[in-house]
Design an enzyme around this catalytic site. Structure first.
Site, PDB file in Angstrom:
ATOM      1  N   ASP A  55     127.426  31.713  86.135  1.00  0.00           N
ATOM      2  CA  ASP A  55     128.348  32.595  86.847  1.00  0.00           C
ATOM      3  C   ASP A  55     129.595  31.859  87.344  1.00  0.00           C
ATOM      4  OD1 ASP A  55     126.908  34.883  86.470  1.00  0.00           O
ATOM      5  OD2 ASP A  55     125.993  34.923  88.459  1.00  0.00           O
ATOM      6  N   LYS A  77     131.719  36.854  87.034  1.00  0.00           N
ATOM      7  CA  LYS A  77     132.380  38.070  87.499  1.00  0.00           C
ATOM      8  C   LYS A  77     133.210  37.731  88.723  1.00  0.00           C
ATOM      9  CE  LYS A  77     128.566  40.530  87.918  1.00  0.00           C
ATOM     10  NZ  LYS A  77     127.565  39.605  87.358  1.00  0.00           N
ATOM     11  N   MET A 191     131.367  38.894 100.346  1.00  0.00           N
ATOM     12  CA  MET A 191     132.317  39.661  99.525  1.00  0.00           C
ATOM     13  C   MET A 191     133.058  40.725 100.345  1.00  0.00           C
ATOM     14  SD  MET A 191     129.777  40.021  96.222  1.00  0.00           S
ATOM     15  CE  MET A 191     128.357  40.355  97.280  1.00  0.00           C
TER      16      MET A 191
END
Length: 271
Positions: A55, A77, A191
């Protein structure tokens, strides 16, 4: 190490010699960034890997444990930019395992803490593909330890809550604001940088005082880590003023105020 630029290359039919012999998948949490925070089991899995799907938040220092002749596929991502959608990552893992290739699925932090590891494990189980899971230190733990913010404290926080600040729909963050605004707890939001004004506003609207201590921790456990402390009400402006960028965690609660005491004796982590 062989870096594969286009993950779709691996969706081709497998060699006949491998067909019918399913591979094994190891879901590995790479920790919050500092390679010294990898578990021994994670290092062992990486050293034995022949193929790694990794990732965005997995650093090059972590990948150095992978053998030089192994294949590396980036499936990271980032905000507004996904190399592969999550469904395609799962499909790729299943295809590879069915072709007979064993692989390591390497994720930042811990696989089961906002790492989509649950979806991947369920998909592998449904397809009858054998797998195991190697937990990692999650970013909240790394941020607390390296910034000198205890996530729990007998006098200040008997509850610890992890939440995600992702948008759900148009300008909406689907969180239980009343639960997050309870007293005597620490809230860590992953996030949530892009939705920080909403988070600050909603927590205040649900009873959390504007002067509640809060902090932003950027680049957790890495040499470029920054911790900006302030208050819940002032946090959005602090983020703008200091140019905080992802990845960054939001820590809210009275434990943040303890940092000024702990930092006096906290030895620099990066030596």
């Amino acid at each position: 190490m062989s870096f594969v630029e286009d993950a779709r290359w691996f969706t081709a039919a497998p060699p006949a010699a491998q067909a019918g012999v399913p591979g094994h998948v190891t879901l590995v949490g790479a920790g919050p960034g500092d390679p010294e925070l990898l578990t021994l089991r994670a290092v062992k899995a990486l050293r034995n890997a022949r193929l790694v799907l990794y990732d965005h938040l997995v650093g090059k220092e972590v990948l150095q444990y992978v053998p030089a002749d192994a294949d590396l596929i980036y499936v990271g991502k980032e905000a507004a930019h996904h190399t592969l959608p999550q469904e395609s990552i799962i499909d790729l893992m299943v295809r590879l395992a069915r072709s007979g290739r064993s692989l390591v699925r390497l994720k930042g932090g811990d696989c089961f803490v906002f790492g989509r590891g649950g979806e991947e494990a369920i998909a592998l189980a449904e397809q009858g593909i054998a797998f195991d899971i190697v937990p990692g230190i999650t970013s909240a733990q790394g941020a607390g330890a390296y910034a000198g913010i205890p996530l729990t404290h007998r006098d200040h926080a008997g509850t610890l809550v992890f939440a995600t600040g992702h948008l759900c729909g148009r300008d909406e963050v689907a969180l239980d604001w009343a639960a997050l605004a309870r007293p005597r707890q620490t809230v860590v939001i992953y996030m949530g940088l892009s939705t920080l004004p909403i988070i600050s506003r909603e927590l205040q609207a649900h009873g959390l005082p504007a002067d509640t201590p809060a902090a932003l921790v950027e680049q957790t456990t890495l040499p470029g880590q920054r911790c900006i402390s302030g208050t819940l009400g002032g946090l959005p402006e602090l983020a703008r003023a200091h140019g905080i960028r992802p990845p960054a965690l939001i820590v809210i609660g009275h434990v943040v105020a303890l940092q000024q005491h702990i930092a006096r004796g906290l030895r620099a982590q990066f030596v």
